[in-house]
Design a protein around this motif. Structure first.
Motif, PDB file in Angstrom:
ATOM      1  N   VAL A 217       1.018  -1.168   0.019  1.00  0.00           N
ATOM      2  CA  VAL A 217       0.052   0.114   0.002  1.00  0.00           C
ATOM      3  C   VAL A 217       0.798   1.284  -0.060  1.00  0.00           C
ATOM      4  O   VAL A 217       0.276   2.415  -0.083  1.00  0.00           O
ATOM      5  N   ARG A 218       1.981   1.070   0.154  1.00  0.00           N
ATOM      6  CA  ARG A 218       3.100   2.251   0.467  1.00  0.00           C
ATOM      7  C   ARG A 218       2.947   3.305  -0.964  1.00  0.00           C
ATOM      8  O   ARG A 218       2.690   2.739  -2.196  1.00  0.00           O
ATOM      9  N   GLY A 219       3.267   4.473  -0.795  1.00  0.00           N
ATOM     10  CA  GLY A 219       3.390   5.359  -1.950  1.00  0.00           C
ATOM     11  C   GLY A 219       1.834   5.726  -2.863  1.00  0.00           C
ATOM     12  O   GLY A 219       2.211   5.924  -3.849  1.00  0.00           O
ATOM     13  N   GLY A 220       0.885   5.461  -2.043  1.00  0.00           N
ATOM     14  CA  GLY A 220      -0.354   5.820  -2.756  1.00  0.00           C
ATOM     15  C   GLY A 220      -0.934   4.674  -3.729  1.00  0.00           C
ATOM     16  O   GLY A 220      -1.566   5.096  -4.618  1.00  0.00           O
ATOM     17  N   ALA A 221      -0.284   3.379  -3.485  1.00  0.00           N
ATOM     18  CA  ALA A 221      -0.717   2.421  -4.436  1.00  0.00           C
ATOM     19  C   ALA A 221      -2.055   2.034  -4.485  1.00  0.00           C
ATOM     20  O   ALA A 221      -2.532   1.217  -5.786  1.00  0.00           O
ATOM     21  N   ILE A 222      -2.938   2.217  -3.232  1.00  0.00           N
ATOM     22  CA  ILE A 222      -4.524   1.979  -3.610  1.00  0.00           C
ATOM     23  C   ILE A 222      -5.188   3.188  -3.509  1.00  0.00           C
ATOM     24  O   ILE A 222      -6.540   2.947  -3.481  1.00  0.00           O
ATOM     25  N   ALA A 223      -4.398   4.316  -3.760  1.00  0.00           N
ATOM     26  CA  ALA A 223      -5.482   5.704  -3.853  1.00  0.00           C
ATOM     27  C   ALA A 223      -5.357   5.894  -5.208  1.00  0.00           C
ATOM     28  O   ALA A 223      -5.153   5.048  -6.159  1.00  0.00           O
ATOM     29  N   PRO A 224      -6.329   7.064  -5.506  1.00  0.00           N
ATOM     30  CA  PRO A 224      -6.435   7.177  -7.216  1.00  0.00           C
ATOM     31  C   PRO A 224      -5.155   7.518  -7.759  1.00  0.00           C
ATOM     32  O   PRO A 224      -4.174   8.007  -7.282  1.00  0.00           O
ATOM     33  N   GLY A 225      -4.994   6.579  -9.104  1.00  0.00           N
ATOM     34  CA  GLY A 225      -3.909   6.825  -9.778  1.00  0.00           C
ATOM     35  C   GLY A 225      -2.882   5.578  -9.573  1.00  0.00           C
ATOM     36  O   GLY A 225      -1.965   5.395  -9.996  1.00  0.00           O
TER      37      GLY A 225
END
Length: 383
Positions: free
Chosen positions: A305-313
């Motif tokens: 999940v690090r680095g915005g992996a499950i966020a938009p984009g």
């Protein structure tokens, strides 16, 4: 050979009620709003419904109270109650009932005024005999134990938990129905008041009003409705414990069983899924379920999940409505995973829409990581 239930039932209507708040309204009134919106979505009347699937944090006999409130005399009623996952499980039970000809139009529904109506919901849960003497904060201390063990065993960091909260908020900022839409940073999550170590108040779900409703019919009827049908391709449930002290391994949930069985029924795997809707009552849930459902290996959820992996984009869209952490959590959240998955597969999500979404997972959690129920949903092109 395909499972006989694969794609046999389809969702033709969904609706939400009471979001972002419903002051002065009862839980049944919130449920009623969601039901009428789902009926309008499907182009149906209330009198068309002859199967009711429901659960409640308020009504001990929800299978009686809900049909009475709606003015229904259904042929089939199911009020199976295994916590917040119940409504995902109702997908399987509704598909079974429809396939057997026991009903023609199945309604799954839930409503709650927990946020504004009750302030603090008094739990209906029985005292847990092996844990009560230690006076834990129920249910958060149970999830905190799982988080602490995962951190100890796999090196997961509080920053990884914070990534889950921040990703959920970024999705919520794209969702006009979400309750929490202001910006949220990793630093704010890490600095938030600790509630049950290692979980802070921002690692915990919201307490809100809200309701949801889902309408299903047999697949052969599904193309006759106004909206594109979303088919139930696979669904499976697994339960390993009730109280957290009886979970054999705090880092592995029964989703490791429900997920593979649901994928097997659907004839697809985690790599085929376009969008994932998980029951994120606490930030550790998302990490555990991503591992147990096979989106990453056990112990790698924090890194995943690090680095915005499950966020938009990011690499995998997770909880695209903002989840229980930022959209809503009215006591039980499972039905909202279904509604958001359906909307994504129909292409109705506006700024948060995942392009080309054809396959989705809706995963429910009940109790304290106790009941795990996984559904795989797909557009008509996936049949």
């Amino acid at each position: 050979m395909a499972h006989e239930l694969r794609g046999s039932a389809a969702i033709v209507g969904v609706g939400l009620g009471g979001l972002p708040a419903a002051p002065g309204r009862t839980a049944l009134e919130v449920l009623g709003e969601a039901v009428h919106r789902a009926l309008a979505d499907a182009g149906l009347r209330l009198t068309d419904v002859d199967g009711v699937f429901t659960g409640s944090s308020y009504h001990f006999l929800a299978g009686l109270s809900v049909p009475e409130y709606l003015g229904l005399r259904p042929k089939f009623v199911d009020s199976t109650m295994v916590g917040g996952s119940s409504f995902v499980g109702h997908l399987l039970n509704a598909a079974l009932a429809l396939n057997a000809g026991l009903c023609e139009v199945a309604l799954i529904c839930y409503g709650s005024n927990q946020g504004s109506g009750l302030g603090k919901l008094k739990t209906m849960s029985e005292e847990q005999p092996y844990e009560a003497p230690y006076q834990p904060r129920y249910p958060i201390s149970s999830y905190a134990l799982a988080a602490a063990r995962h951190m100890h065993e796999y090196g997961t960091r509080r920053e990884d938990l914070a990534e889950v909260a921040v990703a959920a908020r970024r999705w919520a900022q794209l969702n006009p129905e979400a309750q929490k839409r202001e910006p949220l940073s990793l630093q704010e999550v890490l600095a938030a008041r600790m509630v049950s170590d290692p979980l802070s108040v921002l690692d915990c779900c919201l307490v809100t009003d809200g309701g949801g409703a889902v309408i299903l019919v047999r697949a052969e009827r599904a193309r006759d409705f106004p909206k594109p049908p979303v088919h139930v391709l696979g669904c499976a449930a697994a339960t390993w414990h009730r109280q957290i002290a009886c979970l054999p391994d705090l880092t592995t949930t029964a989703a490791a069983e429900s997920g593979p069985r649901a994928f097997a029924m659907a004839g697809v795997g985690p790599a085929d899924i376009d969008v994932v809707e998980l029951y994120d009552a606490f930030t550790i849930n998302t990490i555990l379920f991503l591992e147990d459902l096979g989106f990453c290996a056990k112990g790698e959820g924090g890194a995943f999940v690090r680095g915005g992996a499950i966020a938009p984009g990011g690499r995998l869209p997770v909880n695209t409505n903002g989840g229980g952490l930022s959209c809503c959590h009215p006591g039980m959240y499972g039905i909202f995973t279904i509604v958001e998955a359906v909307r994504q597969l129909r292409g109705e999500c506006g700024a948060r829409q995942v392009p080309g979404a054809e396959l989705a997972v809706a995963h429910g959690n009940g109790g304290v990581l106790s009941s795990q129920i996984t559904a795989v949903l797909g557009s008509a092109d996936t049949l």
